[in-house]
Design a protein around this motif. Sequence first.
Motif, short mmCIF file in Angstrom:
data_model
loop_
_atom_site.label_atom_id
_atom_site.label_comp_id
_atom_site.label_asym_id
_atom_site.label_seq_id
_atom_site.Cartn_x
_atom_site.Cartn_y
_atom_site.Cartn_z
N PHE A 1 -35.93 46.88 28.68
CA PHE A 1 -35.60 45.38 29.70
C PHE A 1 -36.60 44.24 28.56
CE2 PHE A 1 -35.42 49.30 32.19
CZ PHE A 1 -34.35 48.94 32.97
N ALA A 2 -35.85 43.54 28.87
CA ALA A 2 -36.71 42.33 29.14
C ALA A 2 -37.01 41.81 30.61
CB ALA A 2 -35.83 40.98 28.17
N ALA B 1 -39.31 38.79 32.17
CA ALA B 1 -39.21 37.52 32.92
C ALA B 1 -40.54 37.32 33.30
CB ALA B 1 -38.76 36.78 33.29
N ARG C 1 -34.47 53.56 28.46
CA ARG C 1 -33.90 52.04 29.10
C ARG C 1 -34.77 50.60 28.25
NH1 ARG C 1 -34.01 53.33 35.00
NH2 ARG C 1 -33.30 51.54 35.25
N SER D 1 -38.83 39.65 36.64
CA SER D 1 -37.35 39.61 36.65
C SER D 1 -36.97 40.88 35.51
CB SER D 1 -36.46 38.96 36.92
OG SER D 1 -36.40 37.64 36.30
N ARG D 2 -36.33 41.49 35.53
CA ARG D 2 -36.03 42.13 34.33
C ARG D 2 -34.50 42.20 33.96
NH1 ARG D 2 -38.38 48.27 34.52
NH2 ARG D 2 -41.08 48.12 35.05
N THR D 3 -34.28 42.19 32.83
CA THR D 3 -33.07 42.33 32.12
C THR D 3 -33.08 43.48 30.96
OG1 THR D 3 -33.09 39.87 32.13
CG2 THR D 3 -30.99 40.70 31.00
N SER D 4 -31.64 44.32 31.33
CA SER D 4 -31.76 45.19 30.47
C SER D 4 -31.00 44.92 29.50
CB SER D 4 -30.41 46.30 31.14
OG SER D 4 -29.82 46.88 30.92
N ILE D 5 -31.76 45.66 28.39
CA ILE D 5 -31.26 45.23 27.11
C ILE D 5 -30.65 46.91 26.61
CG2 ILE D 5 -31.86 43.81 24.86
CD1 ILE D 5 -34.59 43.21 26.19
#
Length: 108
Positions: free
Chosen positions: A20-21, A23, A18, A27-31
């Motif tokens: 994630f970016a 920040a 999995r 906070s994590r944003t799935s890529i």
Amino acid sequence: MESETDSIGSKPTHHLHRIFAIAEDGSRTSIPADRLLIEMAGGLALEIFLDSPLSEPNELALQAGDGDTSAPENTIDLLVLRPGAANLIRIGVERKALSTLLPVSESN
């Protein structure tokens, strides 16, 4: 049996990893990605293959360069590994002239 599809009607890709970016605030944003390309200073690139058949489940395959373009003629991009702490390694990319890497044959 019908195949599973996502919200736009595409078949989902099943990844081992999995991605994630993260920040600055944590906070994590799935890529969703099969590979990641990091463009580095000086026109160099590092490509990370997330589901390479050459990798074990807890490994990633890395490549110097982006795989879609090549280094200038008579040069090669190389991975440079620099050990750090027990759980840290720095990975860089260096461009070298082929003439500095290949043995020079002597003529008799």
